[in-house]
Scaffold this active site. Sequence first.
Site, short mmCIF file in Angstrom:
data_model
loop_
_atom_site.label_atom_id
_atom_site.label_comp_id
_atom_site.label_asym_id
_atom_site.label_seq_id
_atom_site.Cartn_x
_atom_site.Cartn_y
_atom_site.Cartn_z
N PRO A 88 -3.65 0.52 18.74
CA PRO A 88 -3.41 0.03 17.38
C PRO A 88 -3.64 1.07 16.28
CG PRO A 88 -5.37 -0.99 18.33
CD PRO A 88 -4.72 -0.22 19.41
N TYR A 106 4.17 6.57 9.76
CA TYR A 106 3.29 5.42 9.50
C TYR A 106 4.07 4.30 8.81
CZ TYR A 106 -1.02 2.93 8.37
OH TYR A 106 -2.02 1.98 8.30
N TYR A 115 -9.12 5.62 7.69
CA TYR A 115 -9.20 5.98 9.11
C TYR A 115 -10.22 7.13 9.20
CZ TYR A 115 -4.77 3.50 9.99
OH TYR A 115 -3.79 2.54 10.12
N LYS A 118 1.43 0.04 15.01
CA LYS A 118 2.84 -0.01 15.43
C LYS A 118 3.19 -1.21 16.29
CE LYS A 118 3.92 3.28 13.08
NZ LYS A 118 4.33 2.66 11.84
N HIS A 145 0.86 -1.19 0.00
CA HIS A 145 0.00 0.00 0.00
C HIS A 145 0.90 1.24 0.00
CE1 HIS A 145 -4.21 -1.46 1.50
NE2 HIS A 145 -3.71 -2.24 0.53
P1 FAS Z 1 2.40 -11.44 21.94
O1 FAS Z 1 1.49 -11.04 23.09
O2 FAS Z 1 1.85 -11.55 20.57
O3 FAS Z 1 3.03 -12.88 22.27
C1 FAS Z 1 3.44 -13.21 23.57
C2 FAS Z 1 3.39 -14.72 23.70
O4 FAS Z 1 3.88 -15.08 24.99
C3 FAS Z 1 1.97 -15.25 23.59
O5 FAS Z 1 1.92 -16.29 22.65
C4 FAS Z 1 1.65 -15.75 25.01
O6 FAS Z 1 0.84 -16.90 25.00
C5 FAS Z 1 3.04 -16.07 25.54
N1 FAS Z 1 3.15 -16.01 27.00
C6 FAS Z 1 2.60 -15.10 27.83
N2 FAS Z 1 2.94 -15.36 29.10
C7 FAS Z 1 3.77 -16.45 29.07
C8 FAS Z 1 4.45 -17.19 30.05
N3 FAS Z 1 4.37 -16.87 31.34
N4 FAS Z 1 5.18 -18.27 29.66
C9 FAS Z 1 5.26 -18.60 28.35
N5 FAS Z 1 4.63 -17.93 27.36
C10 FAS Z 1 3.90 -16.87 27.72
N6 FAS Z 1 -0.71 -4.47 16.62
C11 FAS Z 1 -0.80 -3.84 15.44
O7 FAS Z 1 0.24 -3.42 14.90
N7 FAS Z 1 -2.02 -3.67 14.81
C12 FAS Z 1 -3.18 -4.15 15.37
O8 FAS Z 1 -4.25 -4.01 14.81
C13 FAS Z 1 -3.14 -4.84 16.61
N8 FAS Z 1 -4.28 -5.35 17.18
C14 FAS Z 1 -4.18 -5.99 18.40
C15 FAS Z 1 -5.32 -6.54 19.03
C16 FAS Z 1 -5.23 -7.18 20.28
C17 FAS Z 1 -6.47 -7.77 20.93
C18 FAS Z 1 -3.97 -7.29 20.92
C19 FAS Z 1 -3.86 -7.97 22.28
C20 FAS Z 1 -2.84 -6.75 20.31
C21 FAS Z 1 -2.93 -6.12 19.04
N9 FAS Z 1 -1.81 -5.59 18.40
C22 FAS Z 1 -1.86 -4.96 17.20
C23 FAS Z 1 -0.52 -5.68 19.00
C24 FAS Z 1 0.02 -7.05 18.71
O9 FAS Z 1 0.02 -7.27 17.35
C25 FAS Z 1 1.37 -7.13 19.37
O10 FAS Z 1 2.12 -5.96 19.14
C26 FAS Z 1 2.17 -8.32 18.92
O11 FAS Z 1 1.41 -9.47 19.12
C27 FAS Z 1 3.47 -8.32 19.71
O12 FAS Z 1 4.02 -9.57 19.63
P2 FAS Z 1 4.77 -10.22 20.90
O13 FAS Z 1 5.69 -9.24 21.50
O14 FAS Z 1 5.28 -11.53 20.41
O15 FAS Z 1 3.62 -10.44 21.99
C1 PHB Z 2 -5.73 -4.15 10.98
O1 PHB Z 2 -5.87 -4.41 9.76
O2 PHB Z 2 -6.00 -4.98 11.89
C2 PHB Z 2 -5.22 -2.79 11.37
C3 PHB Z 2 -4.67 -1.98 10.39
C4 PHB Z 2 -4.20 -0.72 10.76
C5 PHB Z 2 -4.30 -0.31 12.07
C6 PHB Z 2 -4.85 -1.15 13.05
C7 PHB Z 2 -5.31 -2.40 12.70
O3 PHB Z 2 -3.86 0.92 12.42
#
Ligand code: FAS
Ligand code: PHB
Length: 389
Positions: free
Chosen positions: A292, A384, A200, A296, A72
């Site tokens: 989100p 971005y 957005y 980032k 994009h």
């Molecule tokens: P993660 O949380 O993905 O992974 C951590 C891992 O550690 C998990 O698998 C967990 O099970 C494990 N864990 C936890 N405790 C543990 C323990 N005690 N022992 C062993 N394992 C353990 N980011 C965006 O850029 N755009 C988005 O739209 C977006 N939407 C999101 C929506 C939600 C609901 C959430 C919660 C996050 C969102 N994020 C988004 C952010 C997300 O993408 C994170 O930045 C990304 O998953 C980060 O990855 P990790 O650092 O690996 O953490």
């Molecule tokens: C998504 O596609 O999940 C998404 C994209 C951009 C954002 C947040 C979420 O800023």
Amino acid sequence: MKTQVAIIGGGPSGLLLSQLLNNAGIKTVVLERQTRDYVLGRIRAGVLEQGCVDLLRKAGCGDRMDREGIPHEGCYLSTVEGMFRVDFNAAIGRQVMVYGQTEVTQDLYDAQDAIGATIIHGVSDVVLHDLKSDAPYVTYTVDGAEQRLDCDYVAGCDGFHGVSRQSIPVDVRREYERVYPFGWLGVLSHTAPAADELIYANHPRGFALASMRSKTLSRYYIQVPLTDRVEDWSDEAFWDELRRRLPAEVADTMQTGPSIEKSIAPLRSFVTEPMRWGQLFLVGDAAHIVPPTGAKGLNLAASDVNYLYEGLRAAYLDGDQSGLEQYSEKALARIWGAMRFSWWMTSLLHRFPEQNEFDQRMQESELQQLATLNSAQATMALNYTGLPY
Ligand code: FAS
Ligand code: PHB
């Protein structure tokens, strides 16, 4: 059991770090609390910065992304006045890749399996020991038996609710937080995206985002009060509210359909400092959380992984500790830049409960500058598409 780097958490941070280290001949063990299916079942990020794309390619995990991802070169911002495009490529010659985190995680698992990396799922009672010594170790339980993993370093990749950050003494940690007074109700649907790029929307009824995963899979969000529950929202109610908040030319033609995933995520900005304590290094959501809005979260995890990988590689292969010594400071410099951008995008596009007419006019004025000033578009495009690593 002994390894070189113990990785706590098998999400994107842990799996990408494991892949890069093993490719460099550095042994790891990933300890993951959930099952592989559970990890793959999470619906999260959708937009990859150029730096993240380059790192996945460097790790040998970019082939399917390059085939199926959608580059994009811009995105749309909309208000009740209409919709305008922010052209990243025209402004700074950069772009982003639309490719879901679920796919990234699948690709990482496939790559880890291909090299026979050690990932232990279903662990519990993870405890980090002797982090200030040169012989740290981790204890954990799996299949009802307590295990011990001796290592040189521990990478805390276990997300916001993990144990790693809590393993740094509370009097050593400095934590910064802002919790936003609203959440995002997200829907995934097998429908054609509403537009060719992300939209957005700043609307008096609240923020909305029209995103996608492919040409047949769409991802939408609307701002909702923190008191809302998913069961309060039928698919029909969601689509009606989304269409109210998107520009008419989009709402009148967009395809709707059954939700295949529906969830509400809270929004917060959070940073913990330092990101190193002895032989423990915090990575990704274990150290920071962004709303989100700026896309980032996953991308900051990637830049943390990059800094830690380079530091560990230099330490093992060249006996050079400087990368590890500078890890926390270097990662935090980029994290705070993305933290500010995510806060700015969230403040610009959402309705805050205490917001008055003056605040509304400030948002409209900033959006007007984004619609008309190349310099404003360039600043947004730089942030971005991703600040430099
Ligand atoms: P993660 O949380 O993905 O992974 C951590 C891992 O550690 C998990 O698998 C967990 O099970 C494990 N864990 C936890 N405790 C543990 C323990 N005690 N022992 C062993 N394992 C353990 N980011 C965006 O850029 N755009 C988005 O739209 C977006 N939407 C999101 C929506 C939600 C609901 C959430 C919660 C996050 C969102 N994020 C988004 C952010 C997300 O993408 C994170 O930045 C990304 O998953 C980060 O990855 P990790 O650092 O690996 O953490
Ligand atoms: C998504 O596609 O999940 C998404 C994209 C951009 C954002 C947040 C979420 O800023």
